[in-house]
Structure formats: structure tokens, C-alpha cells
Motif scaffolding. Structure first.
Motif, PDB file in Angstrom:
ATOM      1  N   THR A 188       0.834  -1.208   0.000  1.00  0.00           N
ATOM      2  CA  THR A 188       0.000   0.000   0.000  1.00  0.00           C
ATOM      3  C   THR A 188       0.868   1.257   0.000  1.00  0.00           C
ATOM      4  OG1 THR A 188      -1.814  -1.147   1.108  1.00  0.00           O
ATOM      5  CG2 THR A 188      -1.781   1.257   1.280  1.00  0.00           C
ATOM      6  N   SER A 189       1.877   1.287   0.855  1.00  0.00           N
ATOM      7  CA  SER A 189       2.745   2.469   0.936  1.00  0.00           C
ATOM      8  C   SER A 189       3.594   2.619  -0.314  1.00  0.00           C
ATOM      9  CB  SER A 189       3.629   2.387   2.178  1.00  0.00           C
ATOM     10  OG  SER A 189       2.834   2.527   3.329  1.00  0.00           O
ATOM     11  N   ARG A 190       4.083   1.527  -0.866  1.00  0.00           N
ATOM     12  CA  ARG A 190       4.868   1.573  -2.107  1.00  0.00           C
ATOM     13  C   ARG A 190       4.012   2.173  -3.221  1.00  0.00           C
ATOM     14  NH1 ARG A 190       5.657  -1.143  -6.811  1.00  0.00           N
ATOM     15  NH2 ARG A 190       7.777  -1.595  -7.496  1.00  0.00           N
ATOM     16  N   HIS A 191       2.771   1.715  -3.345  1.00  0.00           N
ATOM     17  CA  HIS A 191       1.851   2.248  -4.349  1.00  0.00           C
ATOM     18  C   HIS A 191       1.617   3.749  -4.119  1.00  0.00           C
ATOM     19  CE1 HIS A 191      -1.572   2.447  -7.090  1.00  0.00           C
ATOM     20  NE2 HIS A 191      -2.202   3.106  -6.136  1.00  0.00           N
ATOM     21  N   PHE A 192       1.397   4.137  -2.889  1.00  0.00           N
ATOM     22  CA  PHE A 192       1.120   5.529  -2.543  1.00  0.00           C
ATOM     23  C   PHE A 192       2.280   6.442  -2.955  1.00  0.00           C
ATOM     24  CE2 PHE A 192       1.491   9.025   0.563  1.00  0.00           C
ATOM     25  CZ  PHE A 192       0.264   9.637   0.397  1.00  0.00           C
ATOM     26  N   TYR A 193       3.490   6.116  -2.516  1.00  0.00           N
ATOM     27  CA  TYR A 193       4.629   6.992  -2.789  1.00  0.00           C
ATOM     28  C   TYR A 193       5.076   6.927  -4.257  1.00  0.00           C
ATOM     29  CZ  TYR A 193       5.056   8.208   2.098  1.00  0.00           C
ATOM     30  OH  TYR A 193       4.805   8.715   3.350  1.00  0.00           O
ATOM     31  N   HIS A 194       4.968   5.764  -4.883  1.00  0.00           N
ATOM     32  CA  HIS A 194       5.413   5.614  -6.266  1.00  0.00           C
ATOM     33  C   HIS A 194       4.319   6.006  -7.270  1.00  0.00           C
ATOM     34  CE1 HIS A 194       7.317   4.079  -9.821  1.00  0.00           C
ATOM     35  NE2 HIS A 194       6.484   3.065  -9.952  1.00  0.00           N
ATOM     36  N   GLN A 195       3.174   5.370  -7.192  1.00  0.00           N
ATOM     37  CA  GLN A 195       2.126   5.580  -8.191  1.00  0.00           C
ATOM     38  C   GLN A 195       1.329   6.869  -7.988  1.00  0.00           C
ATOM     39  OE1 GLN A 195       1.720   3.706 -10.901  1.00  0.00           O
ATOM     40  NE2 GLN A 195       3.409   2.398 -10.281  1.00  0.00           N
ATOM     41  N   ILE A 196       1.060   7.234  -6.745  1.00  0.00           N
ATOM     42  CA  ILE A 196       0.228   8.419  -6.494  1.00  0.00           C
ATOM     43  C   ILE A 196       1.076   9.685  -6.390  1.00  0.00           C
ATOM     44  CG2 ILE A 196      -1.398   9.506  -4.893  1.00  0.00           C
ATOM     45  CD1 ILE A 196      -2.464   6.673  -4.280  1.00  0.00           C
ATOM     46  N   LEU A 197       2.131   9.660  -5.558  1.00  0.00           N
ATOM     47  CA  LEU A 197       2.958  10.859  -5.402  1.00  0.00           C
ATOM     48  C   LEU A 197       4.023  10.977  -6.480  1.00  0.00           C
ATOM     49  CD1 LEU A 197       3.425  11.185  -1.538  1.00  0.00           C
ATOM     50  CD2 LEU A 197       1.646  12.144  -3.015  1.00  0.00           C
ATOM     51  N   GLY A 198       4.309   9.913  -7.201  1.00  0.00           N
ATOM     52  CA  GLY A 198       5.204   9.994  -8.344  1.00  0.00           C
ATOM     53  C   GLY A 198       6.687   9.863  -8.058  1.00  0.00           C
ATOM     54  N   PHE A 199       7.064   9.358  -6.885  1.00  0.00           N
ATOM     55  CA  PHE A 199       8.475   9.120  -6.612  1.00  0.00           C
ATOM     56  C   PHE A 199       8.970   7.992  -7.504  1.00  0.00           C
ATOM     57  CE2 PHE A 199       7.526  11.578  -2.929  1.00  0.00           C
ATOM     58  CZ  PHE A 199       8.732  12.066  -2.434  1.00  0.00           C
ATOM     59  N   HIS A 200      10.178   8.131  -8.042  1.00  0.00           N
ATOM     60  CA  HIS A 200      10.801   7.130  -8.905  1.00  0.00           C
ATOM     61  C   HIS A 200      11.481   6.062  -8.041  1.00  0.00           C
ATOM     62  CE1 HIS A 200      13.121   5.407 -12.182  1.00  0.00           C
ATOM     63  NE2 HIS A 200      14.199   5.551 -11.437  1.00  0.00           N
ATOM     64  N   ILE A 201      11.269   4.786  -8.372  1.00  0.00           N
ATOM     65  CA  ILE A 201      11.929   3.711  -7.629  1.00  0.00           C
ATOM     66  C   ILE A 201      13.370   3.604  -8.122  1.00  0.00           C
ATOM     67  CG2 ILE A 201      12.011   1.227  -7.181  1.00  0.00           C
ATOM     68  CD1 ILE A 201       8.964   1.227  -7.288  1.00  0.00           C
ATOM     69  N   VAL A 202      14.311   3.800  -7.214  1.00  0.00           N
ATOM     70  CA  VAL A 202      15.740   3.716  -7.506  1.00  0.00           C
ATOM     71  C   VAL A 202      16.215   2.284  -7.306  1.00  0.00           C
ATOM     72  CG1 VAL A 202      18.035   4.520  -6.815  1.00  0.00           C
ATOM     73  CG2 VAL A 202      16.097   6.100  -6.789  1.00  0.00           C
ATOM     74  N   ASP A 203      15.773   1.645  -6.220  1.00  0.00           N
ATOM     75  CA  ASP A 203      16.196   0.297  -5.885  1.00  0.00           C
ATOM     76  C   ASP A 203      15.155  -0.309  -4.961  1.00  0.00           C
ATOM     77  OD1 ASP A 203      17.876  -1.909  -5.927  1.00  0.00           O
ATOM     78  OD2 ASP A 203      19.251  -1.128  -4.412  1.00  0.00           O
ATOM     79  N   GLU A 204      15.024  -1.618  -5.028  1.00  0.00           N
ATOM     80  CA  GLU A 204      14.057  -2.318  -4.174  1.00  0.00           C
ATOM     81  C   GLU A 204      14.610  -3.707  -3.883  1.00  0.00           C
ATOM     82  OE1 GLU A 204       9.272  -2.848  -4.018  1.00  0.00           O
ATOM     83  OE2 GLU A 204      10.221  -3.066  -5.983  1.00  0.00           O
ATOM     84  N   ASN A 205      14.660  -4.054  -2.596  1.00  0.00           N
ATOM     85  CA  ASN A 205      15.234  -5.335  -2.191  1.00  0.00           C
ATOM     86  C   ASN A 205      14.441  -5.955  -1.042  1.00  0.00           C
ATOM     87  OD1 ASN A 205      17.893  -5.408  -3.735  1.00  0.00           O
ATOM     88  ND2 ASN A 205      17.945  -3.389  -2.770  1.00  0.00           N
ATOM     89  N   TYR A 206      14.312  -7.275  -1.108  1.00  0.00           N
ATOM     90  CA  TYR A 206      13.755  -8.021   0.024  1.00  0.00           C
ATOM     91  C   TYR A 206      14.929  -8.546   0.843  1.00  0.00           C
ATOM     92  CZ  TYR A 206      11.154 -11.194   2.945  1.00  0.00           C
ATOM     93  OH  TYR A 206      10.612 -11.820   4.033  1.00  0.00           O
TER      94      TYR A 206
END
Length: 132
Positions: A20-38
Motif C-alpha cells: 500500500t505504501s509503495r503504491h502511494f509513494y510511487h504511483q500516487i505521489l510519483g516518486f521514482h523507484i531507484v532500488d528495491e530489495n527483500y
């Protein structure tokens, strides 16, 4: 003397629901994903998101993180403010996602307009109009 601090590099946020938060900051607020790791050893996601000016948000998930009071006026970080060129346009964009903003106010010291809204974990966020 030259300032020791060059600016804000990132703000770290621990969220209750990573997707939910990833969607909010990336898709809604438009922040670009630089890196993502589990990070398996921590059962935790870490996502680095970047704004147009280079400022970053580190988004973390952890199993069962304790809640932290943020309102009203709890001690610690008060809110996170984003600079925007057109306050009405961003408010309208957020409304398309059923995200409500408080009434627009004017800073009595700078005469700049601003409003507040919340992220999915009720973290207080501010939109601060830098161009008028």
C-alpha cells in the motif's frame, strides 16, 4: 564558514503495509523507484524512492512494527513537507485517489501557501507551494 550539511539526502519511513505504501509513494505521489530489495534475514522490504530534486525516501517494512504517535503534536519528527509548484494541481491529483487535504493555509512569515494530508499510515505530510 561553509555549511557542514549539504541538504537532506533521504527520510526513512517504516510502513505497516508495504504494498500500500509503495503504491502511494510511487504511483500516487510519483516518486521514482531507484532500488528495491527483500532482506530475507530481516523479513523486510527496503525501497529507495527519489523525487525530482534528488531527495529520497527509504521505505521499509518490518513484521509487526510498533506504532509511533504522530498526532497531535507528538515529540519527534512533526511532519514531512514536499515542495510543489502548483498547490491546486497536486490537491486535485490527490482527490482523484480519494486523498483529502486540509484547507489551504498561508504561512504568515513567508506568504507561501500549504496544506496537509496523510500517508497510508497516517504520517502527516505537507504540500508547500514554492512558486507563486
Amino acid at each position: 564558514m561553509e555549511p557542514l550539511i549539504g541538504g537532506v539526502h533521504h527520510v526513512a519511513i517504516i510502513c505497516s503495509d508495504y504494498a500500500t505504501s509503495r503504491h502511494f509513494y510511487h504511483q500516487i505521489l510519483g516518486f521514482h523507484i531507484v532500488d528495491e530489495n527483500y532482506r530475507k534475514e530481516r523479513e523486510s522490504w527496503k525501497c529507495d524512492l527519489r523525487a525530482a530534486d534528488g531527495t529520497q525516501i527509504e521505505l521499509f517494512s518490518f513484521p509487526n512494527p510498533p506504532q509511533r504517535p504522530s498526532r497531535p503534536e507528538a515529540q519527534g519528527l512533526r511532519h514531512l513537507a514536499f515542495s510543489v509548484a502548483n498547490l491546486e494541481a497536486v490537491i486535485a491529483h490527490l482527490a482523484n485517489f480519494n486523498i483529502e487535504c486540509e484547507p489551504v493555509r498561508t504561512d504568515p512569515y513567508t506568504s507561501k501557501r500549504f496544506t496537509f494530508f496523510s500517508d497510508p499510515d497516517n504520517l502527516p505530510l505537507e504540500l508547500y507551494e514554492t512558486v507563486t
